[in-house]
Design a protein around this motif. Structure first.
Motif, PDB file in Angstrom:
ATOM      1  N   VAL A 191      10.868  -8.457  39.006  1.00 39.48           N
ATOM      2  CA  VAL A 191       9.548  -8.098  39.576  1.00 39.48           C
ATOM      3  C   VAL A 191       9.136  -8.709  40.795  1.00 39.48           C
ATOM      4  CG1 VAL A 191       7.077  -8.115  38.955  1.00 39.48           C
ATOM      5  CG2 VAL A 191       8.816  -7.905  36.942  1.00 39.48           C
ATOM      6  N   VAL A 192       9.408 -10.076  41.091  1.00 40.51           N
ATOM      7  CA  VAL A 192       8.954 -10.756  42.399  1.00 40.51           C
ATOM      8  C   VAL A 192       9.441 -10.139  43.407  1.00 40.51           C
ATOM      9  CG1 VAL A 192      10.175 -12.541  42.313  1.00 40.51           C
ATOM     10  CG2 VAL A 192       8.089 -12.761  43.058  1.00 40.51           C
ATOM     11  N   THR A 193      10.870 -10.069  43.445  1.00 40.24           N
ATOM     12  CA  THR A 193      11.772  -9.480  44.420  1.00 40.24           C
ATOM     13  C   THR A 193      11.467  -8.037  44.738  1.00 40.24           C
ATOM     14  OG1 THR A 193      13.424  -8.996  43.148  1.00 40.24           O
ATOM     15  CG2 THR A 193      13.564 -11.164  44.132  1.00 40.24           C
ATOM     16  N   ASP A 201      12.032 -13.400  54.541  1.00 42.77           N
ATOM     17  CA  ASP A 201      13.126 -14.130  54.366  1.00 42.77           C
ATOM     18  C   ASP A 201      13.665 -14.393  52.916  1.00 42.77           C
ATOM     19  OD1 ASP A 201      10.892 -15.719  54.043  1.00 42.77           O
ATOM     20  OD2 ASP A 201      11.349 -17.407  55.393  1.00 42.77           O
ATOM     21  N   TYR A 202      12.502 -14.437  52.041  1.00 41.10           N
ATOM     22  CA  TYR A 202      12.942 -14.691  50.654  1.00 41.10           C
ATOM     23  C   TYR A 202      13.522 -13.390  50.034  1.00 41.10           C
ATOM     24  CZ  TYR A 202      10.391 -19.126  49.927  1.00 41.10           C
ATOM     25  OH  TYR A 202      10.065 -20.470  50.042  1.00 41.10           O
ATOM     26  N   LYS A 203      12.977 -12.255  50.449  1.00 41.53           N
ATOM     27  CA  LYS A 203      13.722 -11.010  49.985  1.00 41.53           C
ATOM     28  C   LYS A 203      15.074 -10.888  50.644  1.00 41.53           C
ATOM     29  CE  LYS A 203       9.338  -8.494  50.566  1.00 41.53           C
ATOM     30  NZ  LYS A 203       8.609  -7.482  51.768  1.00 41.53           N
ATOM     31  N   ASN A 204      15.297 -11.297  51.659  1.00 37.98           N
ATOM     32  CA  ASN A 204      16.750 -10.981  52.314  1.00 37.98           C
ATOM     33  C   ASN A 204      17.661 -12.059  51.674  1.00 37.98           C
ATOM     34  OD1 ASN A 204      18.616 -10.211  54.422  1.00 37.98           O
ATOM     35  ND2 ASN A 204      18.354 -12.223  55.326  1.00 37.98           N
ATOM     36  N   ALA A 205      17.348 -13.401  51.416  1.00 37.23           N
ATOM     37  CA  ALA A 205      18.136 -14.409  50.843  1.00 37.23           C
ATOM     38  C   ALA A 205      18.317 -14.076  49.227  1.00 37.23           C
ATOM     39  CB  ALA A 205      17.407 -15.789  51.026  1.00 37.23           C
ATOM     40  N   LEU A 206      17.657 -13.420  48.508  1.00 36.98           N
ATOM     41  CA  LEU A 206      17.433 -13.366  47.296  1.00 36.98           C
ATOM     42  C   LEU A 206      18.100 -12.019  46.704  1.00 36.98           C
ATOM     43  CD1 LEU A 206      14.141 -14.693  45.861  1.00 36.98           C
ATOM     44  CD2 LEU A 206      16.640 -16.002  46.354  1.00 36.98           C
ATOM     45  N   VAL A 207      17.719 -10.688  47.365  1.00 39.12           N
ATOM     46  CA  VAL A 207      18.302  -9.412  46.994  1.00 39.12           C
ATOM     47  C   VAL A 207      18.862  -8.459  47.932  1.00 39.12           C
ATOM     48  CG1 VAL A 207      16.910  -9.509  44.746  1.00 39.12           C
ATOM     49  CG2 VAL A 207      15.702  -8.663  46.856  1.00 39.12           C
ATOM     50  N   LEU A 208      18.649  -8.630  49.371  1.00 42.79           N
ATOM     51  CA  LEU A 208      18.912  -7.964  50.437  1.00 42.79           C
ATOM     52  C   LEU A 208      20.005  -7.715  51.154  1.00 42.79           C
ATOM     53  CD1 LEU A 208      15.202  -7.128  51.842  1.00 42.79           C
ATOM     54  CD2 LEU A 208      16.478  -5.986  49.857  1.00 42.79           C
ATOM     55  N   LYS A 209      20.575  -9.271  51.298  1.00 45.12           N
ATOM     56  CA  LYS A 209      21.874  -9.450  51.955  1.00 45.12           C
ATOM     57  C   LYS A 209      23.153  -8.821  51.555  1.00 45.12           C
ATOM     58  CE  LYS A 209      22.066 -14.271  52.495  1.00 45.12           C
ATOM     59  NZ  LYS A 209      22.316 -15.352  52.705  1.00 45.12           N
ATOM     60  N   PRO A 210      23.854  -8.153  52.212  1.00 43.14           N
ATOM     61  CA  PRO A 210      25.049  -7.422  51.577  1.00 43.14           C
ATOM     62  C   PRO A 210      25.649  -8.311  50.720  1.00 43.14           C
ATOM     63  CG  PRO A 210      24.752  -6.698  53.876  1.00 43.14           C
ATOM     64  CD  PRO A 210      23.756  -7.744  53.641  1.00 43.14           C
ATOM     65  N   GLY A 211      26.161  -7.905  49.512  1.00 49.03           N
ATOM     66  CA  GLY A 211      26.809  -8.784  48.643  1.00 49.03           C
ATOM     67  C   GLY A 211      26.182  -9.583  47.666  1.00 49.03           C
ATOM     68  N   VAL A 212      24.810  -9.771  47.973  1.00 45.70           N
ATOM     69  CA  VAL A 212      24.107 -10.646  47.191  1.00 45.70           C
ATOM     70  C   VAL A 212      23.743  -9.965  45.782  1.00 45.70           C
ATOM     71  CG1 VAL A 212      21.683  -9.941  47.733  1.00 45.70           C
ATOM     72  CG2 VAL A 212      22.011 -12.147  47.012  1.00 45.70           C
ATOM     73  N   GLN A 213      23.836  -8.741  45.598  1.00 48.88           N
ATOM     74  CA  GLN A 213      23.696  -7.907  44.219  1.00 48.88           C
ATOM     75  C   GLN A 213      25.015  -7.616  43.577  1.00 48.88           C
ATOM     76  OE1 GLN A 213      20.339  -5.563  43.468  1.00 48.88           O
ATOM     77  NE2 GLN A 213      19.511  -5.654  45.544  1.00 48.88           N
ATOM     78  N   GLY A 214      25.956  -7.975  44.313  1.00 50.72           N
ATOM     79  CA  GLY A 214      27.703  -7.829  43.753  1.00 50.72           C
ATOM     80  C   GLY A 214      28.451  -7.307  44.634  1.00 50.72           C
ATOM     81  N   LYS A 215      29.656  -6.940  44.306  1.00 52.45           N
ATOM     82  CA  LYS A 215      30.775  -6.389  45.081  1.00 52.45           C
ATOM     83  C   LYS A 215      30.813  -4.991  45.435  1.00 52.45           C
ATOM     84  CE  LYS A 215      33.382 -10.477  43.533  1.00 52.45           C
ATOM     85  NZ  LYS A 215      34.854 -10.976  43.159  1.00 52.45           N
TER      86      LYS A 215
END
Length: 549
Positions: A191-193, A201-215
């Motif tokens: 919910v928060v993301t 910068d929180y969005k990017n670190a937690l859920v947006l950078k390529p690979g952060v949500q899986g392979k």
């Protein structure tokens, strides 16, 4: 046999009108009279009206308009005149006001000097809140600082030791020794993301950078010349859609959480990856060479490839396509109730999904049967319609839209259903809606799928899709499901037009047993909603906000 559609053979809309008047026999045995309360002057209010002595007669119940959907498989719309009359000729009241700013911690600051409050550290409030209230706060908060605290409660955030900005998320091994993000509370995290007020910068670190949500592999990319639009194409190998699907996601260096932040180039990029992937897969299946790998096709190259595919498919010796239809959809917006019910399927960032659908699917006995595509339902219907009416359905549908008269038959209020159109497309409010705010988009010429859409048609479609979602968001819609009904690539039906349906999820209109029976309940005449949308288009062009008078 006649077809159950509001589009008549004379290219006029058919509207049924219920004017209920009835007598009801009273079969109750007993009265259960009681006091309900009282007025300020002491006058008692009771429930005697609920226990009549005689049979009942209703001479003039609310008029209900019954309008069969243009496409019978989508059911029938019922418009309650008592609700709709209030909005007639008053487009300014057809909107949902933007929510007011919300922050628990900022409110706490106002009472900090109050000695009756024993909490000294405001963030301690978040530690004592029950979980449902934390979810509600993560959803509703407009306070970036508060949201960063909630994000920290949900997962292990890694910070740059000097700048103290988030740079990543902690990882751990699960019970299968697989590396997974160290998330303590998945509900709060989701919910928060998804909250646009969480700092980027929180969005990017937690859920947006390529690979952060899986392979999931990035298999395509669109980067505008000015680099202000950047879109990734992700492959979802193991998908709920058979044979996998692709997702066109705004990249982490061009963060877009709302339609108002989307520009035309963004929409062009999102859609370009859909066109490109579809044409590339068709070309491969037909042994048509087109480009070296690792390159995004230009508009000219894309159009050249489309024409080659069409030429090949028009050849009688062309091999049969194994995948002959597309699936495209867009879940815009996110919502999560404190009860734990997820209200919409989108997650973070604006993204759209697409896949190709096989022609056939094998049964457990080895027999092959047709695979489902929603556009097939339109194909089947328009064949029946032409047989029953003698005219092509979409030809009549376009004429009916152009010739529309008000549903209530009154002279008060505008009568047009059209929001915008050009030489290629028309964006409009359907006469019978499956959501009170539904919009539809279709070509004005025979174009049944994206393979039949040339460059000008594709550009018009992209502009109209962007306009539709911007208008709905401006009016207050937070969640919009958009689907595409398209013709199969190897179909010889020239009557079928490509169709997009934009279906908002409105806060006061959850799906109930009525909707499960394909009975769509509405409290607004389509003509008045169209008027509100045209007004929104004008306001958007002038930079006026949703909550402005």
């Amino acid at each position: 046999m006649d077809t159950r559609s509001c589009v008549g053979g004379n290219a006029q809309f058919i509207v049924g009108i219920h004017k209920p008047a009835f007598t009801i026999k009273n079969l109750r045995d007993h009265d259960y009279l009681t006091s309900l309360g009282q007025l300020d002057d002491g006058t008692m209010i009771d429930n005697s009206a609920n226990f009549p002595k005689k049979d009942l007669y209703e001479p003039h119940a609310d008029i209900i308009y019954e309008i069969a959907n243009p496409f019978p498989f989508r059911g029938t719309t019922y418009i309650n005149s008592a609700w709709a009359d209030i909005k007639a000729a008053h487009p300014e009241i057809i909107r949902i006001l933007a929510p007011k700013p919300c922050s628990l911690l900022q409110n706490f600051e106002r009472f900090k000097g109050n000695k009756s409050l024993s909490i000294e550290n405001k963030t301690t409030l978040l530690d004592i809140l029950p979980h449902p209230l934390l979810i509600a706060l993560a959803q509703a908060s407009t306070d970036p600082e508060e949201l960063t605290f909630l994000a920290g409660k949900s997962c292990n955030i890694l910070f740059d030791p000097k700048a103290q900005i988030p740079v990543g998320i902690g990882y751990k091994k699960n019970q299968h020794a697989k590396l997974v993000p160290d998330i303590h509370d998945h509900e709060i995290f989701e919910v928060v993301t998804n909250n646009s007020y969480l700092p980027d910068d929180y969005k990017n670190a937690l859920v947006l950078k390529p690979g952060v949500q899986g392979k999931n592999e990035i298999t395509g990319e669109y980067l505008s010349p000015d680099k202000n639009t950047h879109v990734f194409e992700y492959l979802r190998r193991n998908s709920y859609i058979p044979w996998g699907h692709f997702a066109s996601n705004m990249a982490n260096d061009t963060i877009r959480y709302s339609a108002k932040n989307l520009c035309l180039e963004d929409m062009k990029g999102l859609r370009h990856l859909y066109y490109q992937r579809t044409f590339a897969r068709l070309a491969e299946s037909l042994d048509i060479s087109f480009s070296d790998k690792g390159k995004c096709l230009s508009q000219i190259e894309l159009e050249d490839l489309r024409e080659k595919i069409q030429t090949k498919l028009g050849n009688p010796s062309c091999p049969a396509l194994k995948f002959d239809a597309t699936l495209w959809g867009w879940n815009f917006g996110y919502g999560y109730a404190q009860s734990g019910h997820r209200l919409h399927a989108s997650h973070q960032m604006i993204h759209q999904q697409n896949a190709m659908i096989p022609k056939l699917v094998q049964t457990d006995s080895g027999r092959e049967i047709p695979a489902f595509a929603c556009g097939d339902l339109i194909c089947d219907f328009i064949r029946q319609y032409r047989k029953a009416k003698g005219n092509p359905f979409f030809q009549n549908y376009l004429k009916a839209i152009k010739n529309n008269t008000r549903t209530d038959g009154k002279a008060v209020g505008e009568s047009s259903l059209i929001l915008m159109e050009d030489d290629h497309i028309i964006l409009f409010v359907p006469k019978a809606q499956v959501s009170e705010w539904e919009l539809q988009l279709m070509p004005k010429t025979f174009c049944g799928n994206i393979l039949e859409a040339d460059t000008d048609m594709r550009n018009s479609l992209d502009r109209a899709i962007l306009a539709a979602v911007k208008v709905l968001e401006f009016l207050g819609a937070k969640m919009v499901t958009t689907i595409e009904f398209s013709k199969r690539f190897d179909s010889n039906n020239c009557d079928q037009h490509l169709l997009y349906s934009f279906i908002p999820r409105l806060p006061y209109a959850p799906d109930t047993f009525s909707e499960a029976q394909l009975r769509w309940i509405s409290g607004c005449y389509p003509e008045d909603f169209a008027h509100a949308c045209r007004r929104a288009i004008k306001n958007l062009s002038q930079g006026i906000k949703n909550d402005s008078p």
